[in-house]
Scaffold this active site. Sequence first.
Site, PDB file in Angstrom:
ATOM      1  N   HIS A  36       6.721   5.036   0.865  1.00  0.00           N
ATOM      2  CA  HIS A  36       6.808   6.386   0.286  1.00  0.00           C
ATOM      3  C   HIS A  36       6.316   7.458   1.259  1.00  0.00           C
ATOM      4  CE1 HIS A  36       7.545   8.702  -3.348  1.00  0.00           C
ATOM      5  NE2 HIS A  36       6.404   9.335  -3.226  1.00  0.00           N
ATOM      6  N   ASP A  93       8.766   1.031  -1.349  1.00  0.00           N
ATOM      7  CA  ASP A  93       8.027   2.202  -1.838  1.00  0.00           C
ATOM      8  C   ASP A  93       6.972   1.727  -2.844  1.00  0.00           C
ATOM      9  OD1 ASP A  93       7.265   4.548  -3.326  1.00  0.00           O
ATOM     10  OD2 ASP A  93       9.068   5.529  -2.554  1.00  0.00           O
ATOM     11  N   SER A 136       9.791  12.915  -3.552  1.00  0.00           N
ATOM     12  CA  SER A 136       8.952  12.484  -4.665  1.00  0.00           C
ATOM     13  C   SER A 136       8.982  13.545  -5.775  1.00  0.00           C
ATOM     14  CB  SER A 136       7.542  12.198  -4.142  1.00  0.00           C
ATOM     15  OG  SER A 136       6.813  11.461  -5.092  1.00  0.00           O
TER      16      SER A 136
END
Lengths: 279, 279
Positions: free
Chosen positions: A253, A221, A145
């Site tokens: 995610h 996600d 991320s």
Amino acid sequence: MDVVSENRCFGGVQTVYRHRSATCGVDMTFAVYLPPEAENGPVPVLWYLSGLTCTHENAMTKGGFQEHAAEYGVALVFPDTSPRGEGVANDEAYDLGQGAGFYVNATQAPWKPHFRMYDYVVNELRQDLPKVQPFSGAHGITGHSMGGHGALTIALRNPGLFHSVSAFAPIANPTQSDWGRKQFSAYLGDDEAVWADYDATILLGERGWKGDILIDQGTSDQFIDLLRPQALAEAMASRRQPGVVRLQEGYDHSYFFVSTFAGDHVRWHAERLYNLGRD
Amino acid sequence: MDVVSENRCFGGVQTVYRHRSATCGVDMTFAVYLPPEAENGPVPVLWYLSGLTCTHENAMTKGGFQEHAAEYGVALVFPDTSPRGEGVANDEAYDLGQGAGFYVNATQAPWKPHFRMYDYVVNELRQDLPKVQPFSGAHGITGHSMGGHGALTIALRNPGLFHSVSAFAPIANPTQSDWGRKQFSAYLGDDEAVWADYDATILLGERGWKGDILIDQGTSDQFIDLLRPQALAEAMASRRQPGVVRLQEGYDHSYFFVSTFAGDHVRWHAERLYNLGRD
């Protein structure tokens, strides 16, 4: 450099350190995993940069990287995601300030004095690592991320210092995302030309990468619209950049996604970092 | 049965459920991991009972079991360690009350109305599992610390319901330990004869186990004096009980220890549970 904790793990040692950072002007915490192979001599290092709200601890406890690092003979380094503590600026939002350093060198008040995570990773912590243990000099870098953004931008800007790169669900195009525009405006000011140095899609299009790149992205996600993997995939294809962008069906995610593919990434880096050593 | 969360993980699915427990008189949370193999038909179940202060979540996020469960085609079940919530008795100590159910059926006030973790695991949750998914009927059980105590005592008392057993750093002899005497006194009263039903060392000496047993114990475990592995090792050897007690050099009591040997335990159970299915 103080040892905060030390735990035997997969035949190696997982240690948490605290050291004074001149770059960030505060004490910083980071974790290092040494595989059993490190007892026999210097091993390569794989950096893992974490995402928003994380510390050094999240991936260390939930990523499942140590098993694979032990198997492939690679050390792991888990830095924190920002400076922390009293006297360090913060914001009530989860995505700005402490826990959200975005791996940039801030130039704007109130962030400028401490928020220098780019220099901290690229220079200070990298140069301090030999105090922990002699390493082979081969460095790979990955992250998740916001940390995937950090890994890509740091590698692309420093091909002489980092030798392999991958990312898990990276913030791939922050200059065009609410995970980026808000923070770059705060940390770097309003001149968007400056932001380009911290955008993986722009950097890749301009510079390319000397090796190949591995990107994993879950199709389910929940933050995929903020991550903009399509921008990076387009830039890679347009540039004819060697690499693999894998859209993993049904993954979200979370660390359940990261841990699932942790082994693939550790092996990817180990193959490249050990081949480097043999040149 | 409500779904609290669902995450794709190692090709399978990690789900957290909440259901009404008649046994405990409250809503209870538990987690189930289904390996990819479960799409093709019923698979065996491996129960993981957690230790003091844990919920269903600790091993689910830090144990690293899913990777191995996916590889060997075994489902995982992670129950909570006690009833929780308003109206449920508690104690300010970390090792009594909520988070510290010790897998017993309490007979004493104020614990008696809700603290029935033995019946909850052995009967209610086991019988409710087919609502999640059809399983093969082969059940293995393991656990860590207080959960290792739970796994051993539940298996030893129910050889018709559980078909393989192992433990990580179990509380092996609670009737002779401050991790046991305090809690059994509170939950079960002062008649120590009653306690014997919840002491793995005593049960093993009296009954033995129909198969073999795997125990892992770190030599640097900070709680080893409370765990008393020597009592269980002595009982196993005296009884000529088939099994393996592994004293793992340098490992402590943490999930760094558990995750290191998670793969060995999943494989151990899978080999026994799949062989059972073939008989």
